[in-house]
Design an enzyme around this catalytic site. Structure first.
Site, mmCIF file in Angstrom:
data_model
loop_
_atom_site.group_PDB
_atom_site.id
_atom_site.type_symbol
_atom_site.label_atom_id
_atom_site.label_comp_id
_atom_site.label_asym_id
_atom_site.label_seq_id
_atom_site.Cartn_x
_atom_site.Cartn_y
_atom_site.Cartn_z
ATOM 1 N N HIS A 182 0.759 -1.121 -0.023
ATOM 2 C CA HIS A 182 -0.168 -0.149 0.186
ATOM 3 C C HIS A 182 0.754 1.238 -0.166
ATOM 4 O O HIS A 182 1.737 1.425 0.812
ATOM 5 C CB HIS A 182 -0.997 -0.143 1.207
ATOM 6 C CG HIS A 182 -1.994 1.182 1.219
ATOM 7 N ND1 HIS A 182 -3.086 0.919 0.846
ATOM 8 C CD2 HIS A 182 -1.854 2.307 1.821
ATOM 9 C CE1 HIS A 182 -3.831 2.101 1.288
ATOM 10 N NE2 HIS A 182 -3.068 2.989 1.762
ATOM 11 N N ASP A 208 0.935 5.383 -0.071
ATOM 12 C CA ASP A 208 0.154 6.539 0.208
ATOM 13 C C ASP A 208 0.583 7.911 -0.169
ATOM 14 O O ASP A 208 1.700 8.291 -0.143
ATOM 15 C CB ASP A 208 0.091 6.844 1.702
ATOM 16 C CG ASP A 208 -0.586 5.642 2.381
ATOM 17 O OD1 ASP A 208 -1.923 5.555 2.168
ATOM 18 O OD2 ASP A 208 -0.047 4.741 3.336
ATOM 19 N N MET A 236 0.521 11.660 -1.086
ATOM 20 C CA MET A 236 -0.203 12.877 -0.380
ATOM 21 C C MET A 236 0.494 14.198 -0.939
ATOM 22 O O MET A 236 1.768 14.344 -1.156
ATOM 23 C CB MET A 236 0.090 12.924 0.966
ATOM 24 C CG MET A 236 -0.463 11.477 1.765
ATOM 25 S SD MET A 236 -0.397 11.864 3.665
ATOM 26 C CE MET A 236 -0.689 10.108 3.940
ATOM 27 N N MET A 257 -12.062 4.800 5.235
ATOM 28 C CA MET A 257 -11.044 5.352 6.152
ATOM 29 C C MET A 257 -11.364 5.334 7.498
ATOM 30 O O MET A 257 -12.390 5.687 7.628
ATOM 31 C CB MET A 257 -10.703 6.956 5.576
ATOM 32 C CG MET A 257 -10.072 7.082 4.429
ATOM 33 S SD MET A 257 -8.410 6.049 4.161
ATOM 34 C CE MET A 257 -7.451 6.863 5.604
ATOM 35 N N GLY A 294 -5.106 3.181 11.451
ATOM 36 C CA GLY A 294 -5.126 2.651 13.025
ATOM 37 C C GLY A 294 -5.675 1.233 13.270
ATOM 38 O O GLY A 294 -6.106 0.803 14.315
ATOM 39 N N SER A 347 1.885 1.609 10.701
ATOM 40 C CA SER A 347 2.862 1.613 12.033
ATOM 41 C C SER A 347 2.762 0.251 12.682
ATOM 42 O O SER A 347 3.682 -0.058 13.333
ATOM 43 C CB SER A 347 2.191 2.778 12.999
ATOM 44 O OG SER A 347 0.880 2.597 13.117
ATOM 45 N N HIS A 407 -2.915 4.465 -3.084
ATOM 46 C CA HIS A 407 -3.965 5.409 -2.328
ATOM 47 C C HIS A 407 -3.446 6.615 -2.547
ATOM 48 O O HIS A 407 -2.531 7.325 -1.895
ATOM 49 C CB HIS A 407 -3.914 4.946 -0.847
ATOM 50 C CG HIS A 407 -4.915 5.769 -0.014
ATOM 51 N ND1 HIS A 407 -5.116 5.628 1.456
ATOM 52 C CD2 HIS A 407 -5.967 6.509 -0.180
ATOM 53 C CE1 HIS A 407 -5.887 6.333 1.986
ATOM 54 N NE2 HIS A 407 -6.602 7.015 0.829
ATOM 55 N N ASP A 454 -8.707 1.174 6.126
ATOM 56 C CA ASP A 454 -7.295 1.813 6.189
ATOM 57 C C ASP A 454 -7.493 2.852 7.406
ATOM 58 O O ASP A 454 -8.203 3.850 7.399
ATOM 59 C CB ASP A 454 -7.041 2.670 4.973
ATOM 60 C CG ASP A 454 -5.513 3.197 4.975
ATOM 61 O OD1 ASP A 454 -5.010 2.981 6.073
ATOM 62 O OD2 ASP A 454 -5.412 3.746 3.967
#
Ligand code: DX5
Ligand code: ZN
Length: 221
Positions: A35, A37, A39, A139, A179, A200, A68, A177
């Site tokens: 995945h 990300d 941004m 999300m 947490g 994480s 993403h 996606d």
């Protein structure tokens, strides 16, 4: 035994000094996707990766790349991302003026298309797009950063989307996606997710990448 649910480690939490090794560790640890990300500092306040990194990850693994896109007007980057080997391009419902056209652009280039919805966006918005897409991404944090706390009130939304897909016998996959870790993954799995993203919990953990993936996997058999 193979789990029904796929795991997509997010490299946003990886050590970029050894990115190739971190991607290979995820692959060898049983990841189903990588995945990535993207941004742009506008749709979200963080600034992260672009096609160059997708290209580098493509050269490090054969796993499908789940990109993403947390960028304004994602259509600007679709063709470049497909060219460097992105397999699934997920665009935010909130980020595109003409989301339907953007989805058709992705599909016309031969990639899979996903729609992501922020915590504040109703799942109703995907109804008219279900026939065009491959993935819905719910999300469970506000996008922008790894390591945020899972928003528990999103669980009913995940269940709603699951029901919407099942009721229409849709083959669209449900991705979640934000947490997700050993404490929250079961909630997400029980709510009906097909693909689980973990940043994480996979990369910023005291365990190895492979052990972290295994710890998540064991909870969702
Ligand atoms: C957040 C990103 C996530 C993030 C997940 O905007 O879309 O993919 O990397 O990280 P964790 O699992 O730490 O919430
Ligand atoms: Zn993500």
């Amino acid at each position: 035994m193979e789990s029904r649910i796929k795991i997509a480690p997010s490299i946003l939490s990886a050590d970029f000094g050894i990115l190739r090794d971190q991607v290979i560790e995820a692959q060898e640890g049983g990841a189903d996707y990588i995945h990535i990300d993207l941004m742009d500092g506008q749709f979200v306040s963080n600034l992260t990766m672009g096609p160059l990194i997708v290209d580098a990850v493509r050269k490090s693994t054969n796993l499908p790349l789940d990109v993403h896109m947390m960028v304004l007007e994602p259509s600007r980057f679709v063709s470049e991302l497909v060219d460097v080997g992105a397999d699934l391009l997920t665009v935010h419902y909130e980020s595109a003026k003409h989301i339907h056209r953007t989805i058709l652009d992705v599909k016309s280039l031969g990639a899979k298309a996903g729609i992501a919805i922020n915590p504040g966006t109703s799942s109703d918005v995907i109804k008219e797009l279900l026939d065009q897409i491959d993935v819905v991404l719910v999300m469970t944090v506000n996008p922008g950063y790894s390591g945020q706390e899972f928003i528990k009130s999103m669980v009913p939304k995940i269940k709603n989307v699951r029901k919407m897909l099942d009721d229409s016998s849709s083959e669209v996959e449900l991705e979640v996606d934000g947490g997700i870790n050993v404490d929250t993954v079961k909630l997400v799995a029980d709510a009906g997710a097909d693909i689980i993203v973990a940043g994480s919990a996979v990369y910023n953990h005291k365990n190895t990448v492979a052990q972290s993936i295994k710890n998540i996997r064991e909870l969702i058999f």
